[in-house]
Design a protein around this motif. Structure first.
Motif, PDB file in Angstrom:
ATOM      1  N   GLU A   1      42.785  37.313  30.984  1.00 28.69           N
ATOM      2  CA  GLU A   1      43.411  37.211  32.296  1.00 28.69           C
ATOM      3  C   GLU A   1      42.763  36.199  33.224  1.00 28.69           C
ATOM      4  N   LYS A   2      41.444  36.042  33.145  1.00 30.88           N
ATOM      5  CA  LYS A   2      40.771  35.230  34.161  1.00 30.88           C
ATOM      6  C   LYS A   2      40.029  34.006  33.648  1.00 30.88           C
ATOM      7  N   TYR A   3      39.543  34.029  32.418  1.00 35.26           N
ATOM      8  CA  TYR A   3      38.608  32.994  32.012  1.00 35.26           C
ATOM      9  C   TYR A   3      39.032  32.142  30.821  1.00 35.26           C
TER      10      TYR A   3
ATOM     11  N   LEU B   1      39.561  40.840  30.252  1.00 33.87           N
ATOM     12  CA  LEU B   1      39.024  40.023  31.341  1.00 33.87           C
ATOM     13  C   LEU B   1      39.081  38.535  30.983  1.00 33.87           C
TER      14      LEU B   1
ATOM     15  N   ARG C   1      39.613  28.353  31.664  1.00 36.85           N
ATOM     16  CA  ARG C   1      38.359  27.663  32.004  1.00 36.85           C
ATOM     17  C   ARG C   1      37.477  27.479  30.777  1.00 36.85           C
TER      18      ARG C   1
END
Length: 185
Positions: free
Chosen positions: A31-33, A28, A36
């Motif tokens: 792929e997404k954070y 997770l 950021r």
């Protein structure tokens, strides 16, 4: 739970006993954070935030280029061996990355990576034996609190900054307007 994001983008999660859950969290974050979290780290970690603008740009260029090249080639590329060819191309890259970076035209992302590579090559020549400014973004989640674990850099950033920051005596125009008299009429 601890999360480490290396300069090449590799994510490691620790502190979660259940292997399956740990792997899901790692996936997770990857792929997404991770982007950021990296941005957050560079904005809050003292080791990064206290750099001069020139050295900060060099360190963040290293991170951006390492991640990009890892995504393109699937491997870690040594930035120490890169060079500019007489025709202005980037040398020392694996063929797949070299073709993409040196032959692609009118692509903003690739132009940004090429500019970063040129910056890195120039700074490598200046910094010499000091090495490349790598850092790992580290985070801790404990008792509902999120914090940055500032791990610093792999090189002596103060020495690197001194080498990369022009000194007044380096500027041939620095004393052009200095007067030898205390008062000028």
């Amino acid at each position: 739970m601890q999360i480490k994001i290396e300069s090449n983008g590799n994510v490691t999660v620790s502190g979660i006993e259940d292997k399956e859950v740990r792997e899901q969290v790692q996936k997770l974050v990857e792929e997404k954070y991770s982007d950021r979290m990296y941005q957050y780290y560079t904005g809050i970690a003292d080791s990064v935030g206290n750099l001069t603008s020139n050295t900060w740009q060099y360190a963040t260029d290293v991170q951006e280029v390492r991640r990009y090249l890892k995504g393109v080639t699937g491997e870690d590329i040594s930035l120490e061996n890169l060079y500019l060819t007489p025709d202005g191309k980037i040398g020392g890259l694996p063929e797949k990355a070299a073709n993409l970076i040196n032959k692609t035209k009118d692509n903003a992302k690739i132009e940004r990576i090429k500019d970063a590579l040129i910056n890195i090559i120039g700074h490598n020549r200046t910094s010499g034996d000091l090495g490349i400014p790598d850092f790992t973004s580290e985070f801790k989640f404990s008792n509902g609190a999120f914090s940055v674990a500032d791990s610093g850099f792999t090189v002596d950033m103060a020495a690197l900054d001194r080498r990369l920051t022009p000194q007044p005596h380096d500027n041939m125009y620095s004393d052009m307007y200095a007067y030898s008299f205390r008062k000028v009429l």
